[in-house]
Design a protein around this motif. Structure first.
Motif, mmCIF file in Angstrom:
data_model
loop_
_atom_site.group_PDB
_atom_site.id
_atom_site.type_symbol
_atom_site.label_atom_id
_atom_site.label_comp_id
_atom_site.label_asym_id
_atom_site.label_seq_id
_atom_site.Cartn_x
_atom_site.Cartn_y
_atom_site.Cartn_z
ATOM 1 N N PHE A 1 1.027 -1.207 0.013
ATOM 2 C CA PHE A 1 0.097 -0.037 -0.071
ATOM 3 C C PHE A 1 0.869 1.178 0.006
ATOM 4 O O PHE A 1 0.412 2.377 -0.568
ATOM 5 N N VAL A 2 2.086 1.121 0.684
ATOM 6 C CA VAL A 2 2.856 2.499 0.761
ATOM 7 C C VAL A 2 3.531 2.650 -0.488
ATOM 8 O O VAL A 2 3.779 3.730 -1.042
ATOM 9 N N VAL A 3 3.950 1.329 -1.149
ATOM 10 C CA VAL A 3 4.615 1.781 -2.739
ATOM 11 C C VAL A 3 3.594 2.051 -3.657
ATOM 12 O O VAL A 3 3.941 3.136 -4.062
ATOM 13 N N SER A 4 2.444 1.707 -3.337
ATOM 14 C CA SER A 4 1.375 2.261 -4.477
ATOM 15 C C SER A 4 0.991 3.563 -4.232
ATOM 16 O O SER A 4 0.853 4.374 -5.184
ATOM 17 N N GLN A 5 1.080 3.957 -2.954
ATOM 18 C CA GLN A 5 0.653 5.305 -2.496
ATOM 19 C C GLN A 5 1.698 6.123 -3.244
ATOM 20 O O GLN A 5 1.567 7.439 -3.760
ATOM 21 N N TYR A 6 3.008 5.898 -3.046
ATOM 22 C CA TYR A 6 4.336 6.441 -3.194
ATOM 23 C C TYR A 6 4.386 6.752 -4.899
ATOM 24 O O TYR A 6 4.802 7.731 -5.162
ATOM 25 N N PHE A 7 4.070 5.785 -5.574
ATOM 26 C CA PHE A 7 4.468 5.699 -7.007
ATOM 27 C C PHE A 7 3.068 6.235 -7.833
ATOM 28 O O PHE A 7 2.819 6.382 -8.792
ATOM 29 N N GLY A 8 1.776 6.178 -6.994
ATOM 30 C CA GLY A 8 0.544 6.288 -7.700
ATOM 31 C C GLY A 8 0.153 4.993 -8.548
ATOM 32 O O GLY A 8 -0.420 5.294 -9.700
ATOM 33 N N ILE A 9 0.568 3.931 -8.226
ATOM 34 C CA ILE A 9 0.305 2.611 -9.016
ATOM 35 C C ILE A 9 -0.297 1.541 -8.305
ATOM 36 O O ILE A 9 -0.017 1.177 -7.201
#
Length: 308
Positions: free
Chosen positions: A104-112
Protein backbone atom coordinates in the motif's frame (compact mmCIF):
# COMPACT_ATOMS: atom_id res chain seq x y z
CA UNK A 1 18.99 -1.28 -9.84
CA UNK A 2 18.87 -3.48 -6.74
CA UNK A 3 15.63 -4.31 -4.91
CA UNK A 4 15.95 -5.90 -1.46
CA UNK A 5 12.63 -7.19 -0.16
CA UNK A 6 10.99 -9.30 2.52
CA UNK A 7 10.37 -12.96 1.68
CA UNK A 8 6.58 -12.93 2.12
CA UNK A 9 3.73 -11.93 -0.21
CA UNK A 10 3.88 -8.29 0.86
CA UNK A 11 7.61 -8.04 0.13
CA UNK A 12 7.30 -9.85 -3.20
CA UNK A 13 4.31 -7.82 -4.43
CA UNK A 14 6.02 -4.60 -3.29
CA UNK A 15 9.08 -5.49 -5.38
CA UNK A 16 6.91 -6.24 -8.42
CA UNK A 17 5.10 -2.90 -7.97
CA UNK A 18 8.42 -0.99 -7.89
CA UNK A 19 9.66 -2.81 -11.01
CA UNK A 20 6.41 -1.99 -12.83
CA UNK A 21 6.27 1.63 -11.61
CA UNK A 22 9.83 2.30 -12.80
CA UNK A 23 9.40 0.23 -16.00
CA UNK A 24 12.52 -1.70 -15.11
CA UNK A 25 13.78 -3.93 -17.90
CA UNK A 26 16.71 -5.27 -15.93
CA UNK A 27 17.08 -5.31 -12.17
CA UNK A 28 18.38 -7.54 -9.41
CA UNK A 29 16.12 -8.51 -6.52
CA UNK A 30 17.30 -10.24 -3.37
CA UNK A 31 15.75 -11.35 -0.10
CA UNK A 32 17.58 -11.83 3.21
CA UNK A 33 18.11 -15.39 4.45
CA UNK A 34 14.61 -16.61 5.29
CA UNK A 35 13.81 -16.01 8.93
CA UNK A 36 16.87 -13.81 9.51
CA UNK A 37 16.37 -10.06 9.68
CA UNK A 38 19.80 -8.98 8.45
CA UNK A 39 21.75 -8.23 5.29
CA UNK A 40 24.12 -11.13 4.65
CA UNK A 41 27.35 -11.07 2.64
CA UNK A 42 25.45 -11.80 -0.59
CA UNK A 43 23.30 -8.71 -0.16
CA UNK A 44 26.26 -6.57 0.93
CA UNK A 45 28.16 -7.48 -2.26
CA UNK A 46 25.09 -6.68 -4.39
CA UNK A 47 24.86 -3.26 -2.67
CA UNK A 48 28.48 -2.57 -3.68
CA UNK A 49 27.61 -3.31 -7.33
CA UNK A 50 24.37 -1.31 -7.40
CA UNK A 51 23.88 2.33 -8.33
CA UNK A 52 20.40 2.68 -6.78
CA UNK A 53 18.79 0.55 -4.08
CA UNK A 54 15.23 -0.03 -2.95
CA UNK A 55 14.61 -1.70 0.43
CA UNK A 56 11.01 -2.90 0.77
CA UNK A 57 8.97 -4.27 3.69
CA UNK A 58 12.07 -4.92 5.81
CA UNK A 59 12.12 -3.38 9.28
CA UNK A 60 15.91 -3.01 9.12
CA UNK A 61 16.67 0.71 9.39
CA UNK A 62 20.04 0.01 11.05
CA UNK A 63 21.23 -2.01 8.04
CA UNK A 64 21.10 1.03 5.75
CA UNK A 65 22.69 3.59 8.07
CA UNK A 66 26.12 2.88 6.56
CA UNK A 67 25.03 2.40 2.91
CA UNK A 68 26.80 4.91 0.67
CA UNK A 69 24.39 4.63 -2.29
CA UNK A 70 21.14 6.38 -3.16
CA UNK A 71 18.57 4.28 -1.32
CA UNK A 72 14.78 4.39 -1.11
CA UNK A 73 13.52 2.62 2.01
CA UNK A 74 9.78 1.84 1.91
CA UNK A 75 8.07 0.19 4.86
CA UNK A 76 5.01 0.26 7.13
CA UNK A 77 6.42 -1.07 10.43
CA UNK A 78 7.05 1.13 13.47
CA UNK A 79 10.72 2.13 13.36
CA UNK A 80 13.15 4.97 14.13
CA UNK A 81 14.03 7.66 11.61
CA UNK A 82 17.02 6.76 9.44
CA UNK A 83 19.81 9.33 9.81
CA UNK A 84 21.79 8.42 6.66
CA UNK A 85 21.27 11.36 4.22
CA UNK A 86 21.60 8.98 1.25
CA UNK A 87 18.44 7.14 2.35
CA UNK A 88 14.93 8.37 1.54
CA UNK A 89 12.63 6.78 4.11
CA UNK A 90 9.00 6.40 3.04
CA UNK A 91 6.92 5.16 5.96
CA UNK A 92 3.56 6.53 7.16
CA UNK A 93 4.28 5.07 10.63
CA UNK A 94 6.86 7.84 11.13
CA UNK A 95 3.89 10.24 11.27
CA UNK A 96 1.79 7.91 13.40
CA UNK A 97 -0.27 6.76 10.40
CA UNK A 98 -1.26 3.16 9.67
CA UNK A 99 -0.81 1.24 6.43
CA UNK A 100 -1.94 -2.41 6.16
CA UNK A 101 1.09 -3.37 4.07
CA UNK A 102 4.24 -2.12 2.39
CA UNK A 103 2.50 -2.74 -0.95
CA UNK A 104 0.00 0.00 0.00
CA UNK A 105 2.85 2.39 0.80
CA UNK A 106 4.60 1.60 -2.51
CA UNK A 107 1.33 2.10 -4.40
CA UNK A 108 0.68 5.41 -2.66
CA UNK A 109 4.24 6.62 -3.29
CA UNK A 110 4.25 5.80 -7.02
CA UNK A 111 0.54 6.25 -7.68
CA UNK A 112 0.26 2.73 -9.08
CA UNK A 113 -2.51 0.52 -7.75
CA UNK A 114 -3.44 -3.00 -8.89
CA UNK A 115 -4.22 -6.46 -7.53
CA UNK A 116 -0.65 -6.79 -6.21
CA UNK A 117 -1.33 -3.88 -3.83
CA UNK A 118 -4.29 -5.81 -2.43
CA UNK A 119 -2.43 -9.13 -2.24
CA UNK A 120 0.28 -7.52 -0.11
CA UNK A 121 -2.35 -6.38 2.39
CA UNK A 122 -4.01 -9.82 2.38
CA UNK A 123 -0.62 -11.39 2.99
CA UNK A 124 0.05 -9.22 6.03
CA UNK A 125 -3.33 -9.02 7.79
CA UNK A 126 -5.24 -11.94 6.26
CA UNK A 127 -9.01 -11.98 5.67
CA UNK A 128 -9.41 -8.70 7.59
CA UNK A 129 -7.95 -6.97 4.52
CA UNK A 130 -11.13 -7.84 2.62
CA UNK A 131 -12.92 -5.33 4.87
CA UNK A 132 -10.76 -2.52 3.43
CA UNK A 133 -12.73 -0.85 0.59
CA UNK A 134 -9.56 -0.25 -1.47
CA UNK A 135 -8.67 -3.95 -1.33
CA UNK A 136 -12.13 -5.00 -2.53
CA UNK A 137 -11.98 -2.37 -5.27
CA UNK A 138 -8.62 -3.68 -6.54
CA UNK A 139 -9.63 -7.35 -6.57
CA UNK A 140 -12.00 -6.92 -9.49
CA UNK A 141 -10.94 -10.06 -11.35
CA UNK A 142 -10.60 -12.32 -8.31
CA UNK A 143 -12.86 -13.69 -5.60
CA UNK A 144 -11.73 -13.29 -1.99
CA UNK A 145 -10.97 -17.03 -1.83
CA UNK A 146 -8.86 -16.86 -5.00
CA UNK A 147 -6.90 -13.91 -3.61
CA UNK A 148 -6.25 -15.74 -0.33
CA UNK A 149 -5.18 -18.81 -2.30
CA UNK A 150 -2.70 -16.68 -4.27
CA UNK A 151 -1.19 -15.43 -1.01
CA UNK A 152 -0.84 -19.04 0.12
CA UNK A 153 0.88 -19.93 -3.16
CA UNK A 154 3.29 -16.97 -3.09
CA UNK A 155 4.12 -17.60 0.57
CA UNK A 156 4.81 -21.28 -0.17
CA UNK A 157 8.29 -20.28 -1.33
CA UNK A 158 9.40 -18.99 2.07
CA UNK A 159 7.49 -21.61 4.04
CA UNK A 160 9.55 -24.38 2.38
CA UNK A 161 12.67 -22.19 2.98
CA UNK A 162 13.35 -21.70 -0.76
CA UNK A 163 15.20 -18.36 -0.91
CA UNK A 164 15.82 -18.68 -4.65
CA UNK A 165 12.10 -19.36 -5.14
CA UNK A 166 11.25 -16.23 -3.14
CA UNK A 167 13.46 -14.10 -5.38
CA UNK A 168 12.20 -15.70 -8.59
CA UNK A 169 8.61 -15.04 -7.48
CA UNK A 170 8.97 -11.34 -8.39
CA UNK A 171 9.70 -12.20 -12.02
CA UNK A 172 6.89 -14.79 -12.01
CA UNK A 173 4.42 -12.12 -10.84
CA UNK A 174 5.61 -9.73 -13.55
CA UNK A 175 5.22 -12.30 -16.35
CA UNK A 176 2.01 -14.18 -15.48
CA UNK A 177 -1.62 -13.21 -15.00
CA UNK A 178 -3.04 -13.88 -11.57
CA UNK A 179 -5.45 -16.46 -12.98
CA UNK A 180 -2.43 -18.30 -14.45
CA UNK A 181 -0.68 -18.16 -11.09
CA UNK A 182 -3.56 -20.01 -9.44
CA UNK A 183 -2.40 -23.02 -11.49
CA UNK A 184 1.37 -22.27 -11.45
CA UNK A 185 2.75 -25.76 -10.89
CA UNK A 186 5.93 -25.03 -8.88
CA UNK A 187 3.91 -23.08 -6.30
CA UNK A 188 0.98 -25.51 -6.29
CA UNK A 189 3.34 -28.43 -5.56
CA UNK A 190 4.95 -26.55 -2.67
CA UNK A 191 1.55 -25.61 -1.25
CA UNK A 192 0.42 -29.25 -1.42
CA UNK A 193 3.57 -30.40 0.42
CA UNK A 194 2.98 -27.72 3.08
CA UNK A 195 -0.67 -28.75 3.53
CA UNK A 196 0.36 -32.39 3.95
CA UNK A 197 2.97 -31.42 6.58
CA UNK A 198 0.38 -29.38 8.51
CA UNK A 199 -2.21 -32.17 8.41
CA UNK A 200 0.37 -34.79 9.44
CA UNK A 201 1.36 -32.57 12.39
CA UNK A 202 -2.28 -32.13 13.44
CA UNK A 203 -2.55 -35.94 13.31
CA UNK A 204 -0.10 -36.03 16.25
CA UNK A 205 -2.33 -33.80 18.39
CA UNK A 206 -2.77 -34.72 22.05
CA UNK A 207 -5.11 -32.95 24.44
CA UNK A 208 -3.62 -31.96 27.82
CA UNK A 209 -5.47 -29.76 30.32
CA UNK A 210 -7.60 -28.30 27.54
CA UNK A 211 -4.61 -27.42 25.35
CA UNK A 212 -3.66 -29.03 22.05
CA UNK A 213 -0.08 -30.33 22.23
CA UNK A 214 1.44 -31.07 18.83
CA UNK A 215 4.92 -32.41 18.18
CA UNK A 216 6.47 -33.06 14.77
CA UNK A 217 9.68 -32.74 12.76
CA UNK A 218 9.93 -30.82 9.46
CA UNK A 219 12.31 -28.57 7.51
CA UNK A 220 9.27 -26.44 6.56
CA UNK A 221 8.50 -23.28 8.53
CA UNK A 222 4.89 -24.25 9.29
CA UNK A 223 4.83 -24.10 13.07
CA UNK A 224 2.66 -20.96 13.29
CA UNK A 225 0.27 -22.37 10.66
CA UNK A 226 -0.16 -25.58 12.68
CA UNK A 227 -0.94 -23.54 15.81
CA UNK A 228 -3.41 -21.32 13.95
CA UNK A 229 -5.23 -24.34 12.55
CA UNK A 230 -5.54 -25.88 16.02
CA UNK A 231 -6.88 -22.69 17.64
CA UNK A 232 -8.67 -20.85 14.83
CA UNK A 233 -10.10 -23.76 12.82
CA UNK A 234 -10.35 -26.66 15.28
CA UNK A 235 -11.41 -24.42 18.17
CA UNK A 236 -8.91 -25.37 20.90
CA UNK A 237 -8.34 -22.76 23.63
CA UNK A 238 -4.59 -22.96 23.06
CA UNK A 239 -1.93 -24.92 21.24
CA UNK A 240 1.65 -25.74 22.20
CA UNK A 241 3.42 -26.76 19.01
CA UNK A 242 6.96 -28.17 18.86
CA UNK A 243 9.01 -28.79 15.72
CA UNK A 244 11.83 -30.86 17.23
CA UNK A 245 14.12 -30.66 14.20
CA UNK A 246 14.00 -27.48 12.12
CA UNK A 247 17.36 -27.32 10.36
CA UNK A 248 19.18 -28.58 13.44
CA UNK A 249 17.27 -26.45 15.96
CA UNK A 250 13.93 -26.78 17.71
CA UNK A 251 11.00 -24.39 17.24
CA UNK A 252 8.35 -23.91 19.93
CA UNK A 253 5.19 -21.92 19.29
CA UNK A 254 2.42 -21.21 21.79
CA UNK A 255 -0.88 -19.68 20.63
CA UNK A 256 -3.95 -18.99 22.76
CA UNK A 257 -7.48 -17.95 21.89
CA UNK A 258 -8.47 -14.32 22.33
CA UNK A 259 -10.67 -15.18 25.33
CA UNK A 260 -7.74 -16.90 27.09
CA UNK A 261 -5.55 -13.85 26.47
CA UNK A 262 -7.49 -12.16 29.27
CA UNK A 263 -6.26 -14.82 31.73
CA UNK A 264 -2.78 -15.73 30.49
CA UNK A 265 -0.10 -13.03 30.48
CA UNK A 266 2.04 -13.96 27.48
CA UNK A 267 4.51 -11.15 28.17
CA UNK A 268 5.37 -12.76 31.51
CA UNK A 269 6.18 -16.10 29.86
CA UNK A 270 8.33 -14.40 27.21
CA UNK A 271 10.22 -12.48 29.92
CA UNK A 272 10.80 -15.67 31.91
CA UNK A 273 12.22 -17.39 28.82
CA UNK A 274 14.49 -14.46 28.04
CA UNK A 275 15.75 -14.40 31.63
CA UNK A 276 16.84 -18.01 31.15
CA UNK A 277 18.72 -17.02 27.98
CA UNK A 278 16.23 -18.23 25.38
CA UNK A 279 15.56 -16.47 22.07
CA UNK A 280 11.86 -15.80 22.52
CA UNK A 281 9.36 -13.20 21.34
CA UNK A 282 5.71 -12.66 20.59
CA UNK A 283 2.65 -10.62 21.47
CA UNK A 284 -0.64 -10.85 23.37
CA UNK A 285 -1.79 -14.21 21.96
CA UNK A 286 1.40 -15.82 20.61
CA UNK A 287 4.87 -16.83 21.71
CA UNK A 288 7.69 -18.16 19.56
CA UNK A 289 11.01 -19.61 20.65
CA UNK A 290 13.96 -21.17 18.83
CA UNK A 291 16.35 -23.24 20.93
CA UNK A 292 18.75 -26.17 20.95
CA UNK A 293 16.94 -29.48 20.51
CA UNK A 294 18.14 -30.60 23.94
CA UNK A 295 16.46 -27.56 25.59
CA UNK A 296 12.88 -28.20 24.42
CA UNK A 297 11.70 -29.69 27.73
CA UNK A 298 13.17 -26.76 29.67
CA UNK A 299 11.21 -24.28 27.53
CA UNK A 300 8.01 -26.32 27.91
CA UNK A 301 8.49 -26.45 31.70
CA UNK A 302 8.69 -22.63 31.81
CA UNK A 303 5.52 -22.31 29.72
CA UNK A 304 3.67 -24.90 31.83
CA UNK A 305 4.72 -23.19 35.08
CA UNK A 306 2.85 -20.05 33.96
CA UNK A 307 -0.30 -22.01 33.07
CA UNK A 308 -0.83 -23.58 36.48
Amino acid sequence: MLIIHHWDTDGITSAALVAKALSLGEFENLSPPIGEFRFDERIRKAIERADTIYVLDLNLPNEVEDVDKETVFIDHHIQPKIENPKVKQINPALNGEYAPSASFVVSQYFGIWNEWSALGALGDIGKKALEIPKVRELLTGLTGDEALRLVQLIDSNYVVMDREGVEKAVEVLLTHSLKELLEYEPWVKKAEAIEKTINDAIGNLELRDGFAVITFESPFNVISKVARKAVWELGYNGAVVVNRDFHGKAQIYFRISSKLAEKIYMGGIISALKERGFNAGGKREVLGCICEKSKVDEVLDIINAHLR
